[in-house]
Design a protein around this motif. Structure first.
Motif, PDB file in Angstrom:
ATOM      1  N   THR A 132      20.407  12.581 -28.404  1.00  0.00           N
ATOM      2  CA  THR A 132      19.406  11.855 -27.619  1.00  0.00           C
ATOM      3  C   THR A 132      19.847  11.753 -26.172  1.00  0.00           C
ATOM      4  O   THR A 132      19.027  11.804 -25.251  1.00  0.00           O
ATOM      5  CB  THR A 132      19.184  10.450 -28.203  1.00  0.00           C
ATOM      6  OG1 THR A 132      18.857  10.556 -29.587  1.00  0.00           O
ATOM      7  CG2 THR A 132      18.061   9.732 -27.483  1.00  0.00           C
ATOM      8  N   GLY A 133      21.154  11.625 -25.952  1.00  0.00           N
ATOM      9  CA  GLY A 133      21.674  11.601 -24.589  1.00  0.00           C
ATOM     10  C   GLY A 133      21.415  12.889 -23.846  1.00  0.00           C
ATOM     11  O   GLY A 133      21.196  12.879 -22.627  1.00  0.00           O
ATOM     12  N   VAL A 134      21.421  14.019 -24.563  1.00  0.00           N
ATOM     13  CA  VAL A 134      21.091  15.302 -23.937  1.00  0.00           C
ATOM     14  C   VAL A 134      19.648  15.292 -23.449  1.00  0.00           C
ATOM     15  O   VAL A 134      19.337  15.729 -22.334  1.00  0.00           O
ATOM     16  CB  VAL A 134      21.320  16.463 -24.923  1.00  0.00           C
ATOM     17  CG1 VAL A 134      20.821  17.780 -24.337  1.00  0.00           C
ATOM     18  CG2 VAL A 134      22.794  16.577 -25.278  1.00  0.00           C
ATOM     19  N   VAL A 135      18.740  14.766 -24.296  1.00  0.00           N
ATOM     20  CA  VAL A 135      17.333  14.645 -23.894  1.00  0.00           C
ATOM     21  C   VAL A 135      17.222  13.732 -22.684  1.00  0.00           C
ATOM     22  O   VAL A 135      16.477  14.012 -21.733  1.00  0.00           O
ATOM     23  CB  VAL A 135      16.486  14.109 -25.066  1.00  0.00           C
ATOM     24  CG1 VAL A 135      15.039  13.935 -24.644  1.00  0.00           C
ATOM     25  CG2 VAL A 135      16.584  15.048 -26.273  1.00  0.00           C
ATOM     26  N   ARG A 136      17.984  12.628 -22.717  1.00  0.00           N
ATOM     27  CA  ARG A 136      17.978  11.694 -21.588  1.00  0.00           C
ATOM     28  C   ARG A 136      18.395  12.386 -20.296  1.00  0.00           C
ATOM     29  O   ARG A 136      17.790  12.164 -19.234  1.00  0.00           O
ATOM     30  CB  ARG A 136      18.930  10.546 -21.924  1.00  0.00           C
ATOM     31  CG  ARG A 136      19.046   9.399 -20.899  1.00  0.00           C
ATOM     32  CD  ARG A 136      20.035   9.684 -19.777  1.00  0.00           C
ATOM     33  NE  ARG A 136      21.284  10.267 -20.206  1.00  0.00           N
ATOM     34  CZ  ARG A 136      22.333   9.573 -20.635  1.00  0.00           C
ATOM     35  NH1 ARG A 136      22.280   8.260 -20.691  1.00  0.00           N
ATOM     36  NH2 ARG A 136      23.463  10.215 -20.972  1.00  0.00           N
TER      37      ARG A 136
END
Length: 358
Positions: free
Chosen positions: A278-282
């Protein structure tokens, strides 16, 4: 509830299961979206407070110090005053001095250097440089005996590093001071994660995010107080142009605290791996939106290609960690690791949690 005399048919049970999974999935994705929104918003908020002509508060150490003081006060109130949360047993003076204090010091360095970078480089470029984080974590972990060197991991680290180099080459206006600050923050964060893993595996202390913040925040505040006294306080005393809007800074501190809580909630419902993915998407959201919001952000084709290569390497790293976390040798550690959001050992947990028995 079933009516008297009625029996639940397999079709009805399957429909009920399907509805439950849909509701739980919706709640889980809502938490993920909230985490992305809070995390992205906090990055933009810090950039705005530090560099905006309207706020004009270019003191990253002071801002980070306020964050840690706010976190310390809130955690103290939740644990000691209102007794809403109970901290885990097992913390000793020796453990605090040898484990918590280094974690707090590295956390302070991470926030200080990361926020300082926003004064010199764009938000988008700062996020691109952060993509090299797995490389730093891996090599420090290998030096500490926590990671095993392999050709596969070396290839993944090479892909990430190459992508960041390409993205940096495509930067239109580059400030090496900002790059040094950002890379220093990356190294400090990698050291913090390494210390946490040593803390968990060798000390055997289990802490949730509130307990961790309760112990770490005061230490981080103390570590930040010293450089603030010598580096920024004289500048703040001699300059009369900066503003200190209490309401704005209060909400900035509150957003930081809520962001830490959202990380705990996401990992509790899913896994540490899901939080990292999810941090990558962020990161993509931050890079793209910063180009629209801030005038100092100008994305080039080389920027985007390099960052895409780096993100591909990060995704490969996450997949590799997932396989390691679900291997037979790691399964014996699952129960001790999945309850701690700071553990770097990934445990695969379904995106929709299992349904409890009625």
């Amino acid at each position: 509830m079933e009516r008297a005399g009625e029996k639940s048919t397999p079709a009805a049970a399957a429909e009920e299961e399907r509805r439950w999974r849909w509701r739980e999935g919706a709640v889980t994705y809502a938490h993920l979206l909230l985490y992305i929104a809070l995390s992205s918003g906090q990055i933009f908020f810090n950039k705005w407070v530090l560099s905006s002509k309207q706020i004009n508060f270019p003191y990253p150490v002071a801002l980070t110090l306020l964050h840690m003081l706010f976190s310390s006060v809130v955690c103290f109130a939740l644990i000691k005053v209102f007794k809403i949360i109970k901290i885990e047993e097992g913390m000793t003076t020796e453990i605090y001095a040898t484990s918590v204090a280094p974690i707090g010091a590295m956390f302070a360095m991470t926030l200080w250097l990361g926020n300082s970078a926003y004064l010199y480089i764009s938000v988008a470029f700062a996020q691109m440089l952060k993509a090299v984080m797995p490389v730093a974590v891996f090599f420090l972990g290998a030096a500490a005996g926590l990671e095993e060197l392999s050709c596969r991991m070396f290839l993944i680290m090479s892909v990430i590093s190459f992508g960041v180099i390409v993205a940096s080459y495509g930067e239109v206006t580059i400030s090496w001071v900002g790059v040094v600050y950002q890379m220093g923050g990356v190294i400090a964060e990698a050291l913090r994660l390494t210390f946490i893993e040593i803390f968990l595996k060798k000390k055997g202390v289990k802490l949730n995010i509130i307990s961790m913040m309760y112990y770490v925040s005061p230490c981080s505040a103390l570590c930040l107080f010293v450089p603030w006294i010598f580096l920024e306080k004289p500048k703040m005393d001699s300059s009369g142009s900066w503003n200190f809007p209490p309401v704005t800074l209060f909400f900035n501190c509150l957003c930081t605290f809520l962001l830490n809580l959202s990380v705990f909630v996401v990992i509790s419902r899913t896994s540490a791996l899901t939080a990292r993915v999810t941090g990558v998407v962020r990161d993509w959201v931050v890079v793209l939106f910063s180009a629209l919001i801030f005038a100092d952000t100008k994305l080039t084709v080389i920027n985007i290609i390099g960052y895409a290569i780096a993100i591909a390497g990060v995704v490969g790293y996450n997949k590799h960690k997932l396989k390691v976390g679900t291997s037979p040798t790691a399964s014996s550690q699952s129960n001790s690791n999945h309850n701690n959001p700071e553990s770097s050992q990934d445990v695969q947990i379904p995106l929709v949690p299992p349904k409890e028995a009625a």
